[in-house]
Every structure is written in C-alpha cells, then in structure tokens.
Write a protein that holds these residues in place. Structure first.
Motif, mmCIF file in Angstrom:
data_model
loop_
_atom_site.group_PDB
_atom_site.id
_atom_site.type_symbol
_atom_site.label_atom_id
_atom_site.label_comp_id
_atom_site.label_asym_id
_atom_site.label_seq_id
_atom_site.Cartn_x
_atom_site.Cartn_y
_atom_site.Cartn_z
ATOM 1 N N GLY A 176 0.786 -1.223 0.000
ATOM 2 C CA GLY A 176 0.000 0.000 0.000
ATOM 3 C C GLY A 176 0.818 1.273 0.000
ATOM 4 O O GLY A 176 0.272 2.369 0.199
ATOM 5 N N ILE A 177 2.127 1.159 -0.252
ATOM 6 C CA ILE A 177 2.979 2.339 -0.306
ATOM 7 C C ILE A 177 2.693 3.105 -1.598
ATOM 8 O O ILE A 177 2.529 2.505 -2.661
ATOM 9 C CB ILE A 177 4.477 1.948 -0.243
ATOM 10 N N ASN A 178 2.643 4.412 -1.511
ATOM 11 C CA ASN A 178 2.451 5.263 -2.677
ATOM 12 C C ASN A 178 3.505 4.954 -3.746
ATOM 13 O O ASN A 178 4.679 4.792 -3.425
ATOM 14 C CB ASN A 178 2.579 6.727 -2.216
ATOM 15 N N PRO A 179 3.114 4.821 -5.040
ATOM 16 C CA PRO A 179 4.078 4.454 -6.093
ATOM 17 C C PRO A 179 5.337 5.319 -6.127
ATOM 18 O O PRO A 179 6.453 4.813 -6.260
ATOM 19 C CB PRO A 179 3.268 4.600 -7.379
ATOM 20 N N ALA A 180 5.172 6.649 -6.030
ATOM 21 C CA ALA A 180 6.331 7.538 -6.068
ATOM 22 C C ALA A 180 7.246 7.294 -4.869
ATOM 23 O O ALA A 180 8.480 7.256 -4.993
ATOM 24 C CB ALA A 180 5.883 8.994 -6.112
ATOM 25 N N THR A 181 6.662 7.095 -3.698
ATOM 26 C CA THR A 181 7.450 6.819 -2.487
ATOM 27 C C THR A 181 8.136 5.464 -2.586
ATOM 28 O O THR A 181 9.282 5.307 -2.160
ATOM 29 C CB THR A 181 6.546 6.861 -1.238
ATOM 30 N N ALA A 182 7.441 4.472 -3.157
ATOM 31 C CA ALA A 182 8.031 3.140 -3.332
ATOM 32 C C ALA A 182 9.264 3.210 -4.225
ATOM 33 O O ALA A 182 10.303 2.611 -3.932
ATOM 34 C CB ALA A 182 6.995 2.181 -3.926
ATOM 35 N N VAL A 183 9.161 3.958 -5.330
ATOM 36 C CA VAL A 183 10.284 4.089 -6.258
ATOM 37 C C VAL A 183 11.443 4.827 -5.595
ATOM 38 O O VAL A 183 12.602 4.391 -5.667
ATOM 39 C CB VAL A 183 9.844 4.822 -7.545
ATOM 40 N N GLY A 184 11.159 5.962 -4.953
ATOM 41 C CA GLY A 184 12.219 6.739 -4.316
ATOM 42 C C GLY A 184 12.935 5.972 -3.225
ATOM 43 O O GLY A 184 14.171 5.988 -3.137
ATOM 44 N N THR A 185 12.188 5.262 -2.386
ATOM 45 C CA THR A 185 12.783 4.478 -1.300
ATOM 46 C C THR A 185 13.611 3.333 -1.851
ATOM 47 O O THR A 185 14.726 3.062 -1.379
ATOM 48 C CB THR A 185 11.680 3.938 -0.367
ATOM 49 N N ASP A 186 13.082 2.660 -2.877
ATOM 50 C CA ASP A 186 13.810 1.529 -3.456
ATOM 51 C C ASP A 186 15.111 1.972 -4.119
ATOM 52 O O ASP A 186 16.099 1.234 -4.124
ATOM 53 C CB ASP A 186 12.923 0.803 -4.467
ATOM 54 N N LEU A 187 15.133 3.166 -4.686
ATOM 55 C CA LEU A 187 16.350 3.657 -5.344
ATOM 56 C C LEU A 187 17.495 3.819 -4.335
ATOM 57 O O LEU A 187 18.623 3.378 -4.591
ATOM 58 C CB LEU A 187 16.071 4.992 -6.049
ATOM 59 N N LEU A 188 17.221 4.430 -3.202
ATOM 60 C CA LEU A 188 18.283 4.570 -2.196
ATOM 61 C C LEU A 188 18.619 3.232 -1.565
ATOM 62 O O LEU A 188 19.782 2.968 -1.225
ATOM 63 C CB LEU A 188 17.872 5.580 -1.117
ATOM 64 N N TYR A 189 17.633 2.365 -1.429
ATOM 65 C CA TYR A 189 17.866 0.996 -0.952
ATOM 66 C C TYR A 189 18.856 0.288 -1.874
ATOM 67 O O TYR A 189 19.811 -0.343 -1.432
ATOM 68 C CB TYR A 189 16.524 0.252 -0.909
ATOM 69 N N ALA A 190 18.651 0.441 -3.197
ATOM 70 C CA ALA A 190 19.537 -0.190 -4.174
ATOM 71 C C ALA A 190 20.938 0.409 -4.122
ATOM 72 O O ALA A 190 21.941 -0.307 -4.199
ATOM 73 C CB ALA A 190 18.953 -0.033 -5.579
ATOM 74 N N ALA A 191 21.028 1.741 -3.992
ATOM 75 C CA ALA A 191 22.332 2.396 -3.939
ATOM 76 C C ALA A 191 23.161 1.900 -2.754
ATOM 77 O O ALA A 191 24.363 1.642 -2.877
ATOM 78 C CB ALA A 191 22.155 3.916 -3.862
ATOM 79 N N ILE A 192 22.496 1.743 -1.610
ATOM 80 C CA ILE A 192 23.207 1.299 -0.399
ATOM 81 C C ILE A 192 23.622 -0.168 -0.516
ATOM 82 O O ILE A 192 24.775 -0.527 -0.231
ATOM 83 C CB ILE A 192 22.315 1.513 0.844
ATOM 84 N N THR A 193 22.697 -1.033 -0.954
ATOM 85 C CA THR A 193 23.004 -2.460 -1.008
ATOM 86 C C THR A 193 24.048 -2.774 -2.079
ATOM 87 O O THR A 193 24.883 -3.664 -1.900
ATOM 88 C CB THR A 193 21.737 -3.286 -1.275
ATOM 89 N N LYS A 194 24.031 -2.025 -3.196
ATOM 90 C CA LYS A 194 24.986 -2.307 -4.270
ATOM 91 C C LYS A 194 26.368 -1.708 -4.002
ATOM 92 O O LYS A 194 27.337 -2.095 -4.660
ATOM 93 C CB LYS A 194 24.444 -1.808 -5.605
ATOM 94 N N SER A 195 26.451 -0.773 -3.073
ATOM 95 C CA SER A 195 27.750 -0.191 -2.746
ATOM 96 C C SER A 195 28.725 -1.255 -2.237
ATOM 97 O O SER A 195 29.910 -1.217 -2.551
ATOM 98 C CB SER A 195 27.590 0.920 -1.699
ATOM 99 N N GLY A 196 28.190 -2.194 -1.448
ATOM 100 C CA GLY A 196 29.033 -3.292 -0.965
ATOM 101 C C GLY A 196 29.536 -4.144 -2.109
ATOM 102 O O GLY A 196 30.681 -4.604 -2.104
#
Length: 261
Positions: A38-58
């Motif tokens: 039920g997360i707003n689409p724009a919020t889901a995309v924005g949150t996932d982008l930073l999630y990806a940046a952090i996880t892929k940094s390793g």
C-alpha cells in the motif's frame, strides 16, 4: 516493532535472499512488494532507489577489490544515465502537483519495465549466445560507435530507473553483454554494479528532494535485506538456475501485466 514494520523486514529478507542467490531481482521485486503493502508508487520508487544504492555499494567494493570493473565503460554509461535521470526527475517534478497523474505515469512505466526485465531474465542465455556468436562478424562496431551506443544505453537505463527504480540490473547486464561480448562475465557484472550505484543514488536523492522517500521504511528494508543477501550468496547453486530464473520471470510478467494493463 509492530506487525507492519516486521513485514517490511521480512520483505527485505526475501528480496535480499533472491538477489544473493541470482544476482538479479532487487528493484523488480522490491518496488512491486512495496506497492502491495500500500505504499504510494512515487514513495516506493524513491525508497527503493536509495535501498539499491546502499546495497549495491558493498558489491562495488568487492568487485573493485577483485578488479572486476571496467571504469571506462562505467564512465560512458554514467555520461548518458545521470543527465537522463536529471531530465526525467524534472519531468516528474512538473507532475508532482498532480499526485494522481505522477503515480499513473510511474505505475504504467513500472509495468512495461517489469515485462522487459522478465524477458531479459528468461532469455538471457539465448541473448548471450547470440552476442558471442556474432561478436566477430564484419559489422562489429568501431570504438567511436561503441562508445556512442554505450552512452545511449546509459540514457535509456537512466530514464527507466528514474521512473521505476528498475532496469539497472537485468536489463543493464544484458545490454552490456550485447555491446561487449568479449569482455569476461565477471567484469561485465562488476561494471554494471559500479554504474548502478551513482545512477540509483542520484535518482534516489532526486526523488527524496520531491518528498518521495520514507526513511523509516528504508531502515526496516535494510535490516532484513543485508542478512538476506549474505544467506542467499552462500546458497548460490543449491537451487538450479534453470528453476529460479523462470519462476522469477513468470512472477514479474504477472505483476508487470497487472500494472501496465
């Protein structure tokens, strides 16, 4: 921790586990899961982008240590993707006043990119075989044309990732395989991850500046995904790739079709 937040931790654990086992599926699974919550689409995309940046940094740190990154290719990709992200975010910012219109654009784009990602996952081996078979043909590209196509690839990935948070993984890797069939697989994967970090970071911060970010949600997702990636990476090969990839592809087709149509 309430039940809802625990659900986000579990979601992070599942996605991290799949990524650890297959190397793909991060954004293509996480964003639809957040929509399901039920997360707003724009919020889901924005949150996932930073999630990806952090996880892929390793991943970048590991690949750099093993000399698995072609920084020249990363640079050409970034030359196309970062400006494309900026233009796409500018476009979304003009829709920001009309939240319904922006969410409709994001959901439609999500559906299309999920379908493309599913095809890339399902037919990856055939695409790679085609690229390697024709790598030495007479129409092989000059360095100048190859660099230009790499920049164009970056532009396409930048638009897709800024709109949907999806595309840098499966689609980016397949595109690089088609452009650079003689480059070892480990260096192509490392190069794609190295490019994905600045791409998702810039896009994520851009979405955050528009308010499309839930920092508490990001924390709970990371709480689950980091151990999930660790466990999944140690179980790689236990479940045949020929079973995992079709299952993942079918799931993405179902989600993508529902969002797009």
């Amino acid at each position: 921790m309430d039940v809802g937040n625990f659900g986000f931790v579990v979601a992070g654990l599942i996605v991290g586990f799949v990524v650890g086992m297959t190397g793909v599926g991060g954004g293509s699974l996480m964003t639809p899961i957040l929509l399901w919550f039920g997360i707003n689409p724009a919020t889901a995309v924005g949150t996932d982008l930073l999630y990806a940046a952090i996880t892929k940094s390793g991943g970048v740190w590991v690949h750099k240590k093993n000399d698995n990154i072609d920084w020249k290719i990363t640079g050409w990709l970034t030359l196309g993707s970062v400006p494309a992200v900026a233009v796409t975010l500018w476009f979304l910012s003009h829709l920001h006043a009309d939240a319904q219109a922006m969410n409709a654009v994001i959901k439609q784009a999500l559906g299309v990119v999920l379908l493309l990602t599913a095809m890339a996952i399902l037919f990856k081996k055939q695409l790679l075989a085609f690229a390697q078979k024709h790598a030495g043909d007479h129409y092989s590209l000059s360095d100048r044309n190859l660099n230009g196509l790499t920049v164009v690839t970056g532009v396409v990935l930048g638009v897709m990732v800024a709109l949907t948070s999806i595309g840098a993984g499966a689609l980016g890797t397949v595109a690089l395989f088609l452009l650079y069939p003689f480059l070892p697989t480990r260096r192509l994967v490392g190069t794609e991850i190295a490019h994905a970090v600045p791409l998702t970071l810039v896009a994520g911060l851009g979405h955050a500046s528009m308010g499309n970010m839930d920092w508490h949600l990001l924390g709970f997702l990371l709480m689950g995904s980091l151990p999930g990636i660790y466990i999944g990476s140690h179980l790689t090969g236990r479940i045949p790739d020929g079973v995992l990839r079709p299952c993942l592809a079918v799931m993405l087709v179902a989600i993508g079709y529902k969002l797009a149509f």
